[in-house]
Design a protein around this motif. Structure first.
Motif, PDB file in Angstrom:
ATOM      1  N   GLU A  89      65.390  13.731 118.274  1.00 48.09           N
ATOM      2  CA  GLU A  89      66.370  13.702 119.361  1.00 48.09           C
ATOM      3  C   GLU A  89      66.325  14.979 120.193  1.00 48.09           C
ATOM      4  O   GLU A  89      66.441  14.936 121.428  1.00 48.09           O
ATOM      5  CB  GLU A  89      67.783  13.517 118.797  1.00 48.09           C
ATOM      6  CG  GLU A  89      67.991  12.254 117.986  1.00 48.09           C
ATOM      7  CD  GLU A  89      68.107  11.009 118.844  1.00 48.09           C
ATOM      8  OE1 GLU A  89      68.314  11.137 120.062  1.00 48.09           O
ATOM      9  OE2 GLU A  89      67.978   9.903 118.284  1.00 48.09           O
ATOM     10  N   GLN A 106      64.659   5.428 117.955  1.00 43.71           N
ATOM     11  CA  GLN A 106      64.396   6.808 117.577  1.00 43.71           C
ATOM     12  C   GLN A 106      62.886   7.081 117.531  1.00 43.71           C
ATOM     13  O   GLN A 106      62.407   8.081 118.062  1.00 43.71           O
ATOM     14  CB  GLN A 106      65.016   7.101 116.205  1.00 43.71           C
ATOM     15  CG  GLN A 106      66.537   7.175 116.209  1.00 43.71           C
ATOM     16  CD  GLN A 106      67.104   7.208 114.801  1.00 43.71           C
ATOM     17  OE1 GLN A 106      66.541   6.631 113.877  1.00 43.71           O
ATOM     18  NE2 GLN A 106      68.238   7.883 114.643  1.00 43.71           N
ATOM     19  N   LEU A 126      60.926   7.733 120.672  1.00 41.74           N
ATOM     20  CA  LEU A 126      60.964   9.059 121.282  1.00 41.74           C
ATOM     21  C   LEU A 126      59.650   9.811 121.072  1.00 41.74           C
ATOM     22  O   LEU A 126      59.241  10.605 121.919  1.00 41.74           O
ATOM     23  CB  LEU A 126      62.133   9.871 120.708  1.00 41.74           C
ATOM     24  CG  LEU A 126      63.535   9.359 121.032  1.00 41.74           C
ATOM     25  CD1 LEU A 126      64.580  10.140 120.237  1.00 41.74           C
ATOM     26  CD2 LEU A 126      63.809   9.462 122.525  1.00 41.74           C
ATOM     27  N   LYS A 130      58.197  11.043 124.554  1.00 41.91           N
ATOM     28  CA  LYS A 130      58.145  12.492 124.775  1.00 41.91           C
ATOM     29  C   LYS A 130      56.751  13.062 124.554  1.00 41.91           C
ATOM     30  O   LYS A 130      56.469  14.192 124.947  1.00 41.91           O
ATOM     31  CB  LYS A 130      59.133  13.199 123.841  1.00 41.91           C
ATOM     32  CG  LYS A 130      60.594  12.866 124.124  1.00 41.91           C
ATOM     33  CD  LYS A 130      61.509  13.620 123.161  1.00 41.91           C
ATOM     34  CE  LYS A 130      62.973  13.361 123.448  1.00 41.91           C
ATOM     35  NZ  LYS A 130      63.864  14.116 122.536  1.00 41.91           N
TER      36      LYS A 130
END
Length: 347
Positions: free
Chosen positions: A247, A271, A274, A278
């Motif tokens: 996160e 989750q 990500l 990213k």
């Protein structure tokens, strides 16, 4: 000699046993200070010991008592830090310089008898000398400090980033200190214990965040301008902090898991997405070794400690004589009461 011998779960006894004999390449160390590592807790309080009976302990310093016939690099009377890994030096990983991945290793304090005793035997190659400017108590931190530095080197850490340390235990606080020495832009330590966070502040954290408190997310977003952390070091081995690392990581961040999980870990698909979105780099880190063995993580710890840039004294929570090891494990029955490193000392 006197030793703390583990016979079964929660069955550790102070006993007299024979002082270990030496092979030609080995040295006998009179142990002066030795730590209790988080990895020792499931061995003593659970069923994680490799065999019984066993003398645990792998974070230690002492004085060379005697040497084998082929030893040339150290001598009786030298002050030394002990390196616990005993690689085979022959497998593919060892020949590649990846000693922590050795397929046939032994390990002082888990596979063979360790430093919770008056004396311990190690190969000459596993001894690192230090001088009187460093105390035996400080030198007992060299092994866990090398673990922290190894992880930062593994991710090719460079200064100038917002750094997050998830977990304010001993490895977290050592990782904090190394990130500061090596030039972090700023360092934020996350934990759920305010006393640990206060220690992190004393040891150089720019910011601390209690992640058990509602609304803590706003704190890290403000610190990083809502971009997230360029470096995230997970040191607690908790499923909560491992998920949190996804996160708080910035785009293109480096995320390193140093902590060892003790239960299954599940990510929601959102989750885990990500990691893709990213495009951050995720790696694990294991132990503290590089080439040439044992790696300059060990020598660098002693170097920066001698220069006063590392602070191990403020990490000591309690010190007990070896024969009082039972008192230490009484504290560990409620781990929340332990606020730092517990050391066992011999006269």
């Amino acid at each position: 000699m006197k030793a703390a011998v583990l016979y079964a779960k929660n069955d550790i006894r102070i006993e007299e046993m024979d002082t270990p004999s030496l092979q030609r390449h080995e040295i006998l160390i009179k142990v002066k200070a030795t730590g209790i590592c988080g990895s020792d807790l499931p061995r003593v309080m659970g069923d994680a010991a490799h065999h019984y009976p066993i003398v645990l302990g792998h974070e230690f310093s002492g004085v060379v008592e005697s040497i084998g016939s082929e030893v040339t690099r150290v001598k009786a009377g030298d002050r030394v830090v002990g390196v616990p890994l005993k690689p085979c030096y022959e497998c593919h990983d060892c020949l590649s310089g990846n000693f922590a991945q050795c397929k046939h290793y032994s390990f002082v304090g888990s596979r063979v008898n360790g430093s919770w005793a008056e004396y311990v035997v190690i190969p000459e190659a596993n001894a690192i000398t230090f001088d009187e400017s460093i105390s035996f108590e400080e030198a007992a931190f060299v092994e866990p400090s090398a673990v922290a530095l190894h992880a930062l080197r593994l991710i090719q850490y460079q200064g100038g980033e917002h750094v997050a340390i998830l977990g304010g235990g001993n490895i977290g606080l050592l990782t904090l200190q190394w990130a500061r020495v090596l030039g972090a832009k700023d360092i934020t330590v996350f934990d759920i214990d305010d006393e640990r966070l206060a220690t992190a502040k004393r040891l150089g954290a720019d910011y601390t965040i209690n992640s058990a408190k509602a609304g803590f997310e706003e704190g890290w977003k403000q610190i990083t301008g809502n971009h997230g952390f360029g470096v995230v070091m997970e040191t607690a081995g908790s499923d909560v902090t491992m998920r949190l690392s996804f996160e708080i990581a910035a785009n293109k961040a480096k995320v390193c898991f140093i902590g060892t999980p003790v239960r299954d870990l599940t990510f929601s698909h959102k989750q885990f997405e990500l990691l893709n979105r990213k495009e951050f780099t995720l790696t694990g880190s294991w132990m503290s070794y590089s080439s040439p063995f044992p790696g300059d993580e060990w020598e660098l710890t002693l170097h920066f400690l001698k220069r006063g840039l590392l602070n191990f004294k403020d990490m000591v929570f309690k010190q007990y004589p070896l024969e009082d090891i039972g008192k230490a494990f009484e504290l560990y029955r409620d781990p929340s009461t332990v606020k730092g490193k517990i050391l066992l000392l011999n006269a």
